[in-house]
Scaffold this active site. Structure first.
Site: not given
Length: 398
Positions: A115, A187, A212-213, A359
């Protein structure tokens, strides 16, 4: 526990009638979240004010929530803390601390497919500590460790490619790091809550991730940090806030690190965000990570099968083997950003990543098989079967 396979529990989540297939960016909230936040504000904050830090356990919440999350991550208690910062800040803290554990080695190694924030932070840490930053492709990463690993201080990787969803085996990569004396930093942002990570069993050194995912902690939910117990007495963090002090209320002018995982804490924790994350974890823990993984895998397989049958204009960019994918599937579609917007107009939420990736993520507790079928039907309509989805003449794209 999960309901009958394929039925999901969408009634427990505030989806607004939309099909949420972007839980890898932001998971939907539980319907009871507003009541829980109101309870904390009215009964604790308003009623006891500053005393609530002590009387209602606010001060301990970063560690309490960390121990709850540890159960999903495959970690024993006392190794995960909600550090109270953004993912970027916690990742910086972890990378610098890891480099300090191998001060005699010059190289900070990171995957090119990471990322962007991971790449940015790694470059900053390398400049700060005068280390050599080596950015390698997925295969080059392993080759560098195997053949030049004696110079590597820290290797930074993710178990899920944020674009394609391709998995990297945490155990194998961590073992490779340890075989050459390097420290592993993971990560977990695209894995936590949807994939088993087994941090203790895999011998992971340090790991970070956002809340938050798939964890559903809400916009900007604070990040978590894992530090293996064997490293906690020697790890030296660059950000040393007063909540990481051995005696924070002594107000000493010199920093003395707290014992254990508390030394990773920095400033006053974002209490309401912590409450929201704590609230989000309960149904995930009730289901268990193995069941969550099985549900996400099942939904992903259904999606891929239907796309291959009904949407000839989409090309699978993720591995076809579901065991090699994380919680999301990536499709290669020309004009993916237009397709994303067209899907949203029809109540299906996904996200696009340049140049041509769409995605589609499967949050296990709030996604059903009917959601998947609806999404594929709308996708077929949007890109018009064989029509060029990049063209405004493609049916439904605008």
């Amino acid at each position: 526990m999960l309901d009958e396979p394929g039925t999901g529990r969408p009634a427990d989540y505030a989806t607004g009638g939309l099909v949420h297939l972007n839980g890898n960016s932001l998971g939907p909230p539980r319907r009871t979240l507003a009541a829980e936040l109101t309870r904390v504000v009215d009964e604790q904050w308003a009623h006891r004010q500053v005393r609530a830090w002590f009387q209602d356990g606010w001060l301990d919440l970063p560690r309490v929530v960390g121990d709850k999350l540890a159960r999903l991550l495959g970690a024993a208690p006392g190794q995960v803390v909600i550090a109270g910062e953004t993912t970027s800040t916690v990742l910086f803290n972890a990378m610098v601390a890891a480099c300090r554990l191998r001060a005699d080695r010059p190289v900070l190694l990171v995957e090119a497919e990471s990322f962007p924030t991971d790449l940015y932070i790694a470059a900053s840490v390398a400049r700060l500590l005068d280390r050599e930053l080596v950015v390698e492709t997925r295969d080059g990463f392993d080759h560098h460790l195997a053949h030049r690993g004696e110079d590597v201080a820290v290797a930074v990787a993710s178990p899920v490619d944020f674009r394609t969803g391709e998995r990297r085996d945490i155990g194998e990569t961590t073992a490779l790091c340890h075989s050459v004396g390097a420290v592993s930093v993971w990560d977990l942002s695209h894995a936590a809550g949807v994939l088993p990570t087994d941090l203790d069993a895999n011998g992971v050194d340090l790991a970070v991730g956002c809340g938050y995912k798939y964890l559903g902690g809400g916009p900007g939910a604070p990040a978590f940090l894992y530090v293996a117990e064997r490293l906690q007495s020697t790890v030296d963090f660059p950000l040393t806030g007063w909540h990481g002090h051995a005696d924070p209320f002594a107000m000493s002018g010199e920093f003395t690190a707290a014992d254990g995982i508390d030394r990773a804490r920095t400033g006053t924790p974002p209490l309401l965000s912590l409450v929201a994350l704590d609230h989000a974890l309960d149904p995930l823990l009730e289901a268990g990570i193995d069941a969550l993984r099985a549900r996400a895998r099942e939904l992903g397989e259904l999606f891929v099968e239907l796309v291959e049958r009904d949407v000839p204009g989409a090309v699978l960019a993720s591995p076809r083997d579901p065991d090699r994918r994380g919680g999301h599937v990536a499709l290669r579609i020309a004009g993916a950003d237009k397709v994303e917007r067209a899907l949203a107009e029809r109540g299906v939420l996904v996200d696009a990543r340049p140049p041509d990736l769409l995605r589609v993520a499967f949050a296990p507790l709030c996604t059903t098989r009917d959601d998947v079928r609806r999404a594929v039907a709308v996708l077929h309509d949007v890109i018009g079967g064989d029509a060029d989805p990049a063209s405004d003449a493609g049916r439904g794209v605008r």
